[in-house]
Design an enzyme around this catalytic site. Structure first.
Site, PDB file in Angstrom:
ATOM      1  N   GLY A  69      36.137  34.043  30.324  1.00 34.53           N
ATOM      2  CA  GLY A  69      36.366  35.211  29.459  1.00 34.53           C
ATOM      3  C   GLY A  69      36.553  36.487  30.257  1.00 34.53           C
ATOM      4  O   GLY A  69      35.842  36.734  31.225  1.00 34.53           O
ATOM      5  N   SER A  72      42.569  39.394  31.864  1.00 33.22           N
ATOM      6  CA  SER A  72      43.111  38.411  32.800  1.00 33.22           C
ATOM      7  C   SER A  72      44.334  38.874  33.593  1.00 33.22           C
ATOM      8  O   SER A  72      44.969  38.060  34.262  1.00 33.22           O
ATOM      9  CB  SER A  72      43.448  37.125  32.040  1.00 33.22           C
ATOM     10  OG  SER A  72      44.398  37.402  31.043  1.00 33.22           O
ATOM     11  N   SER A 108      40.449  34.462  41.081  1.00 33.13           N
ATOM     12  CA  SER A 108      41.911  34.459  41.029  1.00 33.13           C
ATOM     13  C   SER A 108      42.523  34.566  42.424  1.00 33.13           C
ATOM     14  O   SER A 108      41.895  35.087  43.356  1.00 33.13           O
ATOM     15  CB  SER A 108      42.360  35.670  40.198  1.00 33.13           C
ATOM     16  OG  SER A 108      43.734  35.913  40.375  1.00 33.13           O
ATOM     17  N   TYR A 133      42.195  44.507  38.901  1.00 31.75           N
ATOM     18  CA  TYR A 133      41.863  43.160  38.417  1.00 31.75           C
ATOM     19  C   TYR A 133      41.324  42.288  39.567  1.00 31.75           C
ATOM     20  O   TYR A 133      40.283  41.636  39.440  1.00 31.75           O
ATOM     21  CB  TYR A 133      43.130  42.552  37.803  1.00 31.75           C
ATOM     22  CG  TYR A 133      43.056  41.064  37.552  1.00 31.75           C
ATOM     23  CD1 TYR A 133      42.273  40.547  36.525  1.00 31.75           C
ATOM     24  CD2 TYR A 133      43.785  40.168  38.340  1.00 31.75           C
ATOM     25  CE1 TYR A 133      42.215  39.179  36.301  1.00 31.75           C
ATOM     26  CE2 TYR A 133      43.732  38.808  38.112  1.00 31.75           C
ATOM     27  CZ  TYR A 133      42.942  38.313  37.094  1.00 31.75           C
ATOM     28  OH  TYR A 133      42.871  36.958  36.871  1.00 31.75           O
ATOM     29  N   ARG A 171      57.387  32.034  43.509  1.00 33.28           N
ATOM     30  CA  ARG A 171      55.995  32.306  43.897  1.00 33.28           C
ATOM     31  C   ARG A 171      55.048  31.266  43.312  1.00 33.28           C
ATOM     32  O   ARG A 171      54.122  30.789  43.958  1.00 33.28           O
ATOM     33  CB  ARG A 171      55.616  33.717  43.437  1.00 33.28           C
ATOM     34  CG  ARG A 171      54.173  34.054  43.716  1.00 33.28           C
ATOM     35  CD  ARG A 171      53.839  35.499  43.374  1.00 33.28           C
ATOM     36  NE  ARG A 171      52.403  35.658  43.401  1.00 33.28           N
ATOM     37  CZ  ARG A 171      51.617  35.500  42.352  1.00 33.28           C
ATOM     38  NH1 ARG A 171      52.121  35.223  41.163  1.00 33.28           N
ATOM     39  NH2 ARG A 171      50.317  35.632  42.469  1.00 33.28           N
TER      40      ARG A 171
HETATM   41  N1  LIG Z   1      46.036  31.937  33.525  1.00 38.33           N
HETATM   42  C1  LIG Z   1      45.925  31.680  34.818  1.00 38.33           C
HETATM   43  O1  LIG Z   1      46.674  30.906  35.399  1.00 38.33           O
HETATM   44  C2  LIG Z   1      44.842  32.363  35.631  1.00 38.33           C
HETATM   45  C3  LIG Z   1      45.038  32.576  36.995  1.00 38.33           C
HETATM   46  C4  LIG Z   1      44.008  33.143  37.756  1.00 38.33           C
HETATM   47  C5  LIG Z   1      42.812  33.481  37.138  1.00 38.33           C
HETATM   48  N2  LIG Z   1      42.670  33.295  35.792  1.00 38.33           N
HETATM   49  C6  LIG Z   1      41.389  33.695  35.171  1.00 38.33           C
HETATM   50  O2  LIG Z   1      40.982  32.652  34.301  1.00 38.33           O
HETATM   51  C7  LIG Z   1      40.399  33.201  33.122  1.00 38.33           C
HETATM   52  C8  LIG Z   1      41.161  32.716  31.892  1.00 38.33           C
HETATM   53  O3  LIG Z   1      42.507  33.149  31.991  1.00 38.33           O
HETATM   54  P1  LIG Z   1      43.505  33.051  30.751  1.00 38.33           P
HETATM   55  O4  LIG Z   1      44.875  33.024  31.297  1.00 38.33           O
HETATM   56  O5  LIG Z   1      43.064  31.990  29.833  1.00 38.33           O
HETATM   57  O6  LIG Z   1      43.281  34.485  30.106  1.00 38.33           O
HETATM   58  P2  LIG Z   1      43.515  34.909  28.590  1.00 38.33           P
HETATM   59  O7  LIG Z   1      43.736  36.375  28.612  1.00 38.33           O
HETATM   60  O8  LIG Z   1      44.527  34.030  27.943  1.00 38.33           O
HETATM   61  O9  LIG Z   1      42.090  34.602  27.947  1.00 38.33           O
HETATM   62  C9  LIG Z   1      40.950  35.355  28.228  1.00 38.33           C
HETATM   63  C10 LIG Z   1      40.065  35.343  27.000  1.00 38.33           C
HETATM   64  O10 LIG Z   1      38.917  36.158  27.251  1.00 38.33           O
HETATM   65  C11 LIG Z   1      38.591  36.814  26.041  1.00 38.33           C
HETATM   66  N3  LIG Z   1      37.844  38.048  26.302  1.00 38.33           N
HETATM   67  C12 LIG Z   1      38.286  39.186  26.897  1.00 38.33           C
HETATM   68  N4  LIG Z   1      37.308  40.112  26.901  1.00 38.33           N
HETATM   69  C13 LIG Z   1      36.226  39.531  26.318  1.00 38.33           C
HETATM   70  C14 LIG Z   1      34.923  39.989  26.014  1.00 38.33           C
HETATM   71  N5  LIG Z   1      34.519  41.245  26.318  1.00 38.33           N
HETATM   72  N6  LIG Z   1      34.076  39.142  25.389  1.00 38.33           N
HETATM   73  C15 LIG Z   1      34.469  37.896  25.049  1.00 38.33           C
HETATM   74  N7  LIG Z   1      35.699  37.402  25.309  1.00 38.33           N
HETATM   75  C16 LIG Z   1      36.570  38.217  25.938  1.00 38.33           C
HETATM   76  C17 LIG Z   1      39.939  37.127  25.391  1.00 38.33           C
HETATM   77  O11 LIG Z   1      39.779  37.298  23.977  1.00 38.33           O
HETATM   78  C18 LIG Z   1      40.755  35.920  25.750  1.00 38.33           C
HETATM   79  O12 LIG Z   1      40.801  34.951  24.737  1.00 38.33           O
HETATM   80  C19 LIG Z   1      40.432  34.708  33.285  1.00 38.33           C
HETATM   81  O13 LIG Z   1      39.189  35.127  33.796  1.00 38.33           O
HETATM   82  C20 LIG Z   1      41.522  34.928  34.306  1.00 38.33           C
HETATM   83  O14 LIG Z   1      41.321  36.119  35.025  1.00 38.33           O
HETATM   84  C21 LIG Z   1      43.658  32.769  35.038  1.00 38.33           C
END
Ligand SMILES: NC(=O)c1ccc[n+]([C@@H]2O[C@H](COP(=O)([O-])OP(=O)(O)OC[C@H]3O[C@@H](n4cnc5c(N)ncnc54)[C@H](O)[C@@H]3O)[C@@H](O)[C@H]2O)c1
Length: 281
Positions: A69, A72, A108, A133, A171
């Site tokens: 959470g 992101s 990340s 971030y 990338r």
């Molecule tokens: N998508 C990727 O490939 C990727 C790559 C590197 C890192 N990440 C990390 O993995 C995690 C998930 O990524 P994602 O792509 O699913 O992101 P996303 O934005 O799709 O999902 C993140 C979720 O966190 C929830 N959220 C945000 N603030 C919140 C709060 N205060 N309380 C409760 N929930 C909250 C949002 O509602 C959302 O559903 C993140 O931490 C992101 O930084 C993702």
């Protein structure tokens, strides 16, 4: 069957993960946003991670937390601060108070995004975040290290590349992370005995990888996918020279409209872009 809390459960990564892990764990899903649908064995608890009371409520009685959470992508400092600094602290601290030993933290590639693409890096390099971030992800890694050393928690940090079925640009050929490899790595993070504090790269077995992921391999990770099979389908795109030089890509030069705020007496710099880096993650 272990009971596992997934924060950020309505997000992109969790949606892949829930599908892949179905039936292996009792999943408690939590998010600020509602969930699209629940499968058998899943429960949902709404929570705002920036509120300690919520974090305490959702971490009670689980065996492990997969902390996804947060905010992101690059964004305004206020958003990063609330979701990724306060929210992350609350999750670690609530887990400690509720005696949850194991936490997997979604860090990340942007925590090390200012390493040049021509350099191969392992889990021991010092952080080089490419954005606010990225700094918040380094904060989470440091918090994990503190909670492991000081409170004996078991912390598994995954520096995730890009989770998707297939990479869509050059990338991402280097940082691709397929859903089934994600599930394998997360399962190791939940189940491997004896973890204290580990950093691994959340990437598939990509031919063009920038990472020496031998720490993940040592822990048993055997990724099955390689992005190379998608390389021929990628349409070449011109990259900004800074983005092209560094692993973090456009996060190394793009800004949002809000930040950084201009210094007193100075005008806002016009180098900022209206384009969100979300698509460049
Ligand atoms: N998508 C990727 O490939 C990727 C790559 C590197 C890192 N990440 C990390 O993995 C995690 C998930 O990524 P994602 O792509 O699913 O992101 P996303 O934005 O799709 O999902 C993140 C979720 O966190 C929830 N959220 C945000 N603030 C919140 C709060 N205060 N309380 C409760 N929930 C909250 C949002 O509602 C959302 O559903 C993140 O931490 C992101 O930084 C993702």
């Amino acid at each position: 069957m272990k009971s596992v809390l997934i924060t950020g459960a309505s997000g992109e990564v969790a949606t892949h993960l829930r599908r892949e892990l179905a039936g292996n764990y009792k999943l408690r899903l939590s998010d600020l946003r509602p969930l699209a649908g629940k499968a058998k064995g899943e429960t949902y608890m709404k929570a705002d991670l920036s509120r300690m009371a919520d974090a305490l409520r959702i971490t009670k009685g689980v065996d492990a937390v997969v902390h996804l959470g947060g905010y992101s992508v690059e964004g305004a400092w206020e958003n990063i601060l609330q979701a990724n600094i306060e929210g992350c602290y609350n999750v670690f601290e609530a887990a400690r108070r509720n005696k949850v030993k194991r936490i997997l933290f979604a860090s990340s590639n942007h925590s090390v995004g200012f390493y040049p693409r021509k350099q191969r890096i392992d889990h021991r390099v010092y952080p080089k975040p490419d954005s606010r971030y990225g700094v918040s992800k380094v904060f989470g890694e440091a918090l994990g290290s503190l909670y492991a050393d000081k409170y004996g928690m078991e912390v598994f940090v995954m520096r995730i590349g890009k989770v998707s079925d297939k990479p869509i640009d050059k990338r991402r050929l280097s940082i691709h992370f397929s859903p089934r490899d994600l599930a394998q790595l997360v399962s190791i993070g939940i189940d491997k005995p004896g973890i204290r504090f580990e950093i691994v790269y959340g990437v598939s077995n990509n031919t063009r990888s920038w990472y020496d992921n031998s720490n993940a391999r040592r822990l048993g990770y055997r990724p099955r996918d390689d992005s190379e099979q998608h390389a021929a389908a990628i349409v070449p795109k011109k990259e900004h020279p800074t983005a092209a030089k560094y692993q973090g890509g456009s996060f190394t030069h793009l800004e949002t409209m809000q930040n950084p705020a201009p210094l007193p007496g100075k005008k806002a710099r016009r180098t900022v872009s209206r384009r969100s880096p979300r698509s460049a993650r």
